[in-house]
Write a protein that holds these residues in place. Structure first.
Motif, PDB file in Angstrom:
ATOM      1  N   ILE A 148     -48.398 -10.773  13.277  1.00  0.00           N
ATOM      2  CA  ILE A 148     -49.338 -11.662  13.940  1.00  0.00           C
ATOM      3  C   ILE A 148     -48.886 -11.776  15.378  1.00  0.00           C
ATOM      4  O   ILE A 148     -47.764 -12.213  15.642  1.00  0.00           O
ATOM      5  N   ALA A 149     -49.716 -11.333  16.299  1.00  0.00           N
ATOM      6  CA  ALA A 149     -49.380 -11.352  17.728  1.00  0.00           C
ATOM      7  C   ALA A 149     -48.035 -10.662  17.976  1.00  0.00           C
ATOM      8  O   ALA A 149     -47.222 -11.112  18.776  1.00  0.00           O
ATOM      9  N   GLY A 150     -47.790  -9.576  17.247  1.00  0.00           N
ATOM     10  CA  GLY A 150     -46.563  -8.794  17.425  1.00  0.00           C
ATOM     11  C   GLY A 150     -45.332  -9.348  16.733  1.00  0.00           C
ATOM     12  O   GLY A 150     -44.249  -8.782  16.840  1.00  0.00           O
ATOM     13  N   ILE A 151     -45.464 -10.455  16.011  1.00  0.00           N
ATOM     14  CA  ILE A 151     -44.330 -11.078  15.322  1.00  0.00           C
ATOM     15  C   ILE A 151     -44.512 -10.908  13.817  1.00  0.00           C
ATOM     16  O   ILE A 151     -45.596 -11.178  13.282  1.00  0.00           O
ATOM     17  N   GLU A 152     -43.454 -10.466  13.132  1.00  0.00           N
ATOM     18  CA  GLU A 152     -43.539 -10.333  11.687  1.00  0.00           C
ATOM     19  C   GLU A 152     -43.566 -11.711  11.040  1.00  0.00           C
ATOM     20  O   GLU A 152     -42.826 -12.613  11.435  1.00  0.00           O
ATOM     21  N   ALA A 153     -44.436 -11.855  10.057  1.00  0.00           N
ATOM     22  CA  ALA A 153     -44.562 -13.107   9.313  1.00  0.00           C
ATOM     23  C   ALA A 153     -44.754 -12.777   7.841  1.00  0.00           C
ATOM     24  O   ALA A 153     -45.545 -11.897   7.493  1.00  0.00           O
ATOM     25  N   LYS A 188     -36.179 -10.419  10.708  1.00  0.00           N
ATOM     26  CA  LYS A 188     -35.980 -11.795  11.162  1.00  0.00           C
ATOM     27  C   LYS A 188     -37.371 -12.298  11.515  1.00  0.00           C
ATOM     28  O   LYS A 188     -37.736 -12.431  12.671  1.00  0.00           O
ATOM     29  N   ALA A 189     -38.130 -12.517  10.484  1.00  0.00           N
ATOM     30  CA  ALA A 189     -39.537 -12.880  10.629  1.00  0.00           C
ATOM     31  C   ALA A 189     -39.711 -14.386  10.496  1.00  0.00           C
ATOM     32  O   ALA A 189     -38.777 -15.122  10.217  1.00  0.00           O
ATOM     33  N   LEU A 190     -40.940 -14.808  10.674  1.00  0.00           N
ATOM     34  CA  LEU A 190     -41.346 -16.163  10.331  1.00  0.00           C
ATOM     35  C   LEU A 190     -41.786 -16.154   8.872  1.00  0.00           C
ATOM     36  O   LEU A 190     -42.183 -15.110   8.351  1.00  0.00           O
TER      37      LEU A 190
END
Length: 150
Positions: free
Chosen positions: A45-50, A82-84
């Motif tokens: 999501i927006a380049g961040i792993e979740a 190291k995701a959300l």
């Protein structure tokens, strides 16, 4: 309609679940910018792993006990990310009206394990907001006027 073309991410909760189906299944086909999670899934999501974790039962994970459900969920966690994490499950250390999360007969994610895998965790399901650690948040309920949360 008021969200326009914004990306919307929705995790199914315990009140949405009916066996393997959910009350949100139909939303998957309404808009391409709506993302509905009815199964655990790692996404960007927006380049961040979740890692999205909807409410899920041991039976849906193919096991019989909540303890085995916890083990199965831990096995599913991203190993090196190291995701959300966004989850509609309880997490150890949380309380509901003073009752520890572990008391309830459902999957409760182990806080220590979650903190190893995720740099921030946002958990629903428990209605009262709580901060368990600087990176672990029980978010309460977005519909606070509906159920009396603060």
């Amino acid at each position: 309609e008021s969200f326009g073309d914004k990306e919307i991410h929705i995790i199914s909760g315990n009140h949405c679940r009916y066996g393997s189906s959910t009350a949100l299944d139909f939303l998957k086909n309404i808009r391409s910018n709506w993302h509905i999670y009815t199964e655990p899934q790692l996404v960007k999501i927006a380049g961040i792993e979740a890692f999205m974790i909807p409410f899920i039962t041991p039976t849906l994970l193919g096991v019989e006990t909540k303890e085995d459900g916890v083990k199965k969920m831990v096995e599913m966690l991203p190993k090196d990310a190291k995701a959300l994490v966004f989850a509609h499950l309880g997490v150890t250390g949380a309380t509901l009206h003073g009752v520890p999360a572990d008391f309830f007969n459902e999957i409760v994610l182990p806080k220590e394990e979650m903190e190893k895998h995720f740099w921030h965790g946002f958990y629903g399901h428990w209605h009262g907001k709580q901060m368990l650690f600087p990176s672990t948040y029980i978010c309460g309920n977005v519909l606070s006027s509906e159920v009396g949360d603060h």
